[in-house]
Enzyme design. Structure first.
Site, PDB file in Angstrom:
ATOM      1  N   THR A  25      40.185  36.407  43.107  1.00  0.00           N
ATOM      2  CA  THR A  25      40.512  35.475  44.182  1.00  0.00           C
ATOM      3  C   THR A  25      41.996  35.143  44.060  1.00  0.00           C
ATOM      4  OG1 THR A  25      38.317  34.533  44.169  1.00  0.00           O
ATOM      5  CG2 THR A  25      40.077  33.039  44.794  1.00  0.00           C
TER       6      THR A  25
ATOM      7  N   GLY B   5      36.830  31.726  39.799  1.00  0.00           N
ATOM      8  CA  GLY B   5      35.775  31.936  38.820  1.00  0.00           C
ATOM      9  C   GLY B   5      34.410  31.899  39.472  1.00  0.00           C
TER      10      GLY B   5
HETATM   11  N1  ASP Z   1      35.443  31.462  43.059  1.00  0.00           N
HETATM   12  C1  ASP Z   1      35.121  32.584  43.907  1.00  0.00           C
HETATM   13  C2  ASP Z   1      33.720  32.418  44.428  1.00  0.00           C
HETATM   14  O1  ASP Z   1      32.840  32.030  43.685  1.00  0.00           O
HETATM   15  C3  ASP Z   1      35.234  33.898  43.221  1.00  0.00           C
HETATM   16  C4  ASP Z   1      36.403  34.094  42.288  1.00  0.00           C
HETATM   17  O2  ASP Z   1      37.241  33.210  42.132  1.00  0.00           O
HETATM   18  O3  ASP Z   1      36.510  35.173  41.676  1.00  0.00           O
HETATM   19  O4  ASP Z   1      33.492  32.745  45.569  1.00  0.00           O
END
Ligand code: ASP
Length: 323
Positions: free
Chosen positions: A190, A242
């Site tokens: 992300t 995350g």
């Molecule tokens: N936080 C994002 C989600 O859960 C994914 C990520 O940050 O990798 O959609």
């Protein structure tokens, strides 16, 4: 007389430095996702490419801030560079959901006004972070999802693309791999940015394709104000990355801010506690970036690595990926 000249000289030099009346000048921090980012997985050749992109994103935001521009414009500029880049899990290159489709989420928050905007589950908006800003500036709402968000973006004159625009072979191969193993692996990052501008205003932005193989319709923390994104001029600006379910359940971005306000913690203490103790004890993986109203920054993560970087007024940008 001499004292008067010194004061005038000081004010002129502050102005020329783009610091305005705000002491620490500007600060911009970005992330490109946390995860299994290790030297074994990110080869030296790839490291060079990631570093160059992170620096390009920092440079785009820095250009805004150095000209006395707003923190909001800076975080959008930085995030859009990463949205357009297939290396990250946002915009082009976003991961696929369980149906093999890209569904994108993004949000922004302005620390001065307390206003926020978000879009969730969108499939044809080239820059979800810009759509989030339009929701904040040009609608009565905080979050729009799916078709409604896409229609709104169209009305706003934003660029709409065919869903195939977001496709990259790398994300598709990852989808196939995860489909086979039915587990989260090799997650791409992300993206997010937080900034303090030379007027003392804070802003945060986050943009993502979510988790690989997520259920159709699943919305993560990234578009949820207080979970993946938060900004308040009273305390700090935060963007998270995350395992979103943990970030939602723990209101992570808001928690950083209120720990500072209610407990008197520094941004470093608050962010480190949440990522390395609270989330970790629950099995929640990820990290965050934060900048406080005085320009102090924090970039904790409890995964092997996190793509990240920062630039401060008058200094060279710095980027990192491993511990
Ligand atoms: N936080 C994002 C989600 O859960 C994914 C990520 O940050 O990798 O959609």
């Amino acid at each position: 007389m001499r004292a008067l000249f010194s004061v005038i000289f000081l004010l002129i030099s502050m102005f020329l430095n783009g610091q305005g009346l705000h002491g620490p000048g500007y600060v911009l921090v970005i992330h490109g996702g946390a995860g299994n980012i290790t030297p074994a997985r990110v080869t030296p050749e790839k490291q060079v490419i990631y570093e160059a992109k992170l620096k390009e994103a920092l440079a785009a935001g820095q250009k805004v801030l150095a000209n006395g521009g707003a923190a909001m414009d800076a975080v959008i500029a930085a995030v859009q560079i990463m949205e357009d880049c297939p290396l990250f899990n946002s915009g082009k290159g976003a991961v696929f959901n369980a149906e093999g489709k890209n569904e994108l989420d993004a949000s922004v928050m302005d620390g001065r006004s307390g206003k926020a905007g978000a879009v969730a589950g969108v499939t044809i908006i080239r820059s979800p972070v810009e759509a989030a800003r339009r929701v904040m500036d040009s609608s009565q709402h905080v979050m729009l999802s799916g078709k409604g968000a896409e229609a709104f973006a169209g009305e706003q004159g934003l660029e709409l693309v065919d869903p195939s625009y977001f496709y990259t072979d790398e994300s598709w191969q990852e989808y196939l791999k995860v489909k086979e193993r039915l587990e989260q692996e090799g997650r791409k990052g992300t993206v997010g940015a937080v900034a303090l501008d030379s007027h003392g205003n804070l802003a945060a932005a986050t943009s993502t394709g979510g988790m690989t193989f997520k259920k159709y319709g699943r919305i993560g923390d990234s578009p949820v104000i207080g979970a993946g994104t938060y900004a308040s001029n009273e305390s700090c600006a935060v963007s998270c990355t995350g395992h979103g379910e943990y970030f939602i359940r723990n209101s992570v971005a808001y928690d950083v801010s209120v720990r500072m306000l209610y407990l008197g913690e520094t941004v470093e203490q608050a962010a480190a506690y949440i990522i390395n103790e609270k989330l970790k004890s629950q099995g929640g993986t990820g990290g965050l970036i934060a900048v406080d109203k005085n320009g102090n920054i924090s970039m904790p993560f409890n995964t092997p690595g996190m793509f990240r970087g920062f630039v401060k007024h008058g200094a060279e940008p710095q980027v990192f990926m491993f511990r």
